[in-house]
Design an enzyme around this catalytic site. Structure first.
Site, PDB file in Angstrom:
ATOM      1  N   CYS A   1       0.806  -1.223   0.000  1.00 44.77           N
ATOM      2  CA  CYS A   1       0.000   0.000   0.000  1.00 44.77           C
ATOM      3  C   CYS A   1       0.840   1.273   0.000  1.00 44.77           C
ATOM      4  CB  CYS A   1      -0.958  -0.005   1.193  1.00 44.77           C
ATOM      5  SG  CYS A   1      -2.219  -1.296   1.067  1.00 44.77           S
TER       6      CYS A   1
ATOM      7  N   HIS B   1      -3.189   6.559   4.974  1.00 44.80           N
ATOM      8  CA  HIS B   1      -3.750   5.314   4.458  1.00 44.80           C
ATOM      9  C   HIS B   1      -4.837   4.810   5.402  1.00 44.80           C
ATOM     10  CE1 HIS B   1      -4.135   1.616   2.326  1.00 44.80           C
ATOM     11  NE2 HIS B   1      -3.834   0.912   3.393  1.00 44.80           N
TER      12      HIS B   1
ATOM     13  N   ASN C   1     -10.812   0.030   1.812  1.00 50.49           N
ATOM     14  CA  ASN C   1      -9.349   0.075   1.699  1.00 50.49           C
ATOM     15  C   ASN C   1      -8.982  -0.080   0.228  1.00 50.49           C
ATOM     16  OD1 ASN C   1      -6.610  -0.332   1.716  1.00 50.49           O
ATOM     17  ND2 ASN C   1      -6.641  -2.088   3.108  1.00 50.49           N
TER      18      ASN C   1
END
Length: 345
Positions: free
Chosen positions: A131, A273, A303
């Site tokens: 990520c 994030h 997400n």
């Protein structure tokens, strides 16, 4: 224009590199958490309580790519928007980085698929770090601009983690192992980087704890597990991953604030994030980031892996004034953390 092997024959070095165009792309299909719960319950035979996913994660909906939408499709759509906002043609680029946890194919680099769709002729390659891929790609592009190896760079991501979700767990143990996947949504994002006279990317910091690489991920497609459907699903221990981030996450933010002399009030926004709503709330509690500085996307989008920060930046970019500062906070499996301070030029 290609990137030459020596800076002497390539673009001139720049003193500052900044973001001059931003874009994002979302699939049209919306899947709410209750739809997803019913699908998993029907395919697995497990008795899952109503609204379980929404209650545990705070995620109400997510976007899911259509069968003919790929990581490159979402990246290309976002790229066209970013180039348009920067006032550039694809042929103006001399560096194209596809920076994502997802890719279209194992080989070649998905950057070539995006480049073919755009019609650019830049030096193209993939960058991947879970990520943190997108913010890592921005950092790499910035470094190449500062080194004189590129003049105009496009960094794109396309994420389709919904295709790594296990909808038919065999038992509760497999369900728990697959649970992090039920937070996923699909998206794309892109930024253009160019030399700027003022502002730009002011500070970058990283922290890596690779001893935790096995906590979560997708095992298939590499030399350990080149084939086999069982390895194509995301698996992970969400609690263990959260514990790691809680232990190490505040130190990198403390360093940034000490090194730059900037407090929370000095940032127009803090982009972080986002995995679930409870984790975002815990992040704010531990770090002291004011809630009104955050750009909350996870209840609506879930997400979206490395596209998270790009989508948040896209949502606030047009409201920023020159001199406004934004702090980007990346959290990625592996485990890695990244911070980037950017000031709008």
């Amino acid at each position: 224009m290609g990137i030459h092997s020596t800076a002497a024959h390539g673009p001139a070095r720049c003193a500052r590199a900044g973001v001059t165009g931003v874009g994002a792309a979302l699939p049209g299909r919306v899947v709410d958490s209750e739809q997803l719960r019913r699908t998993v319950a029907a395919h697995s035979g497990l008795a899952l309580p109503e609204r379980m996913f929404e209650r545990v994660t705070g995620i109400e909906t997510r976007r899911v790519a259509a069968e003919d939408e790929y990581a490159s499709t979402l990246a290309t759509r976002a790229a066209r928007t970013a180039l348009d906002r920067a006032g550039l043609d694809p042929l103006d680029l001399d560096l194209l980085l596809f920076a994502s946890a997802t890719r279209d194919v194992a080989e070649p680099a998905t950057a070539h698929i995006v480049q073919d769709a755009l019609g650019s002729r830049a030096h193209a390659l993939d960058v991947t770090n879970a990520c943190n891929s997108f913010v890592g790609g921005i950092d790499l592009a910035r470094a190449m601009l500062l080194a004189g190896r590129a003049r105009r760079a496009l960094v794109v991501t396309g994420e389709t983690p919904s295709r790594a979700v296990r909808h038919d767990p065999a038992d509760l143990g497999q369900f728990r192992d697959a649970f992090a996947g039920y937070t996923f949504g699909d998206a794309g994002a892109a930024v253009v980087l160019e030399p700027v006279a003022a502002g730009g990317i002011l500070d970058v910091d990283t922290e890596t704890h690779s001893e935790h690489w096995a906590v979560g991920g997708i095992a298939g497609g590499g030399s350990r597990h080149p084939r086999g459907d069982a390895h194509t699903y995301f698996h992970g221990d969400g609690a263990a991953l959260r514990d790691v981030f809680e232990k190490v996450g505040t130190s990198v933010l403390d360093r940034v604030r000490h090194r730059t002399g900037l407090g929370w009030d000095d940032f127009r926004h803090v982009l972080v994030h986002q995995v679930t709503v409870p984790y975002l709330e815990r992040f704010a509690e531990l770090t002291g980031v004011p809630w009104d500085r955050l750009v909350v996307t996870v209840p609506e989008l879930g997400n979206v892996a490395s596209a998270t920060l790009g989508i948040q930046l896209d949502r606030v970019h047009d409201q920023l004034d020159p001199g406004d500062r934004v702090l980007l906070v990346g959290l990625g499996g592996g485990v890695s953390l990244m911070t980037m301070v950017w000031e709008k030029s």
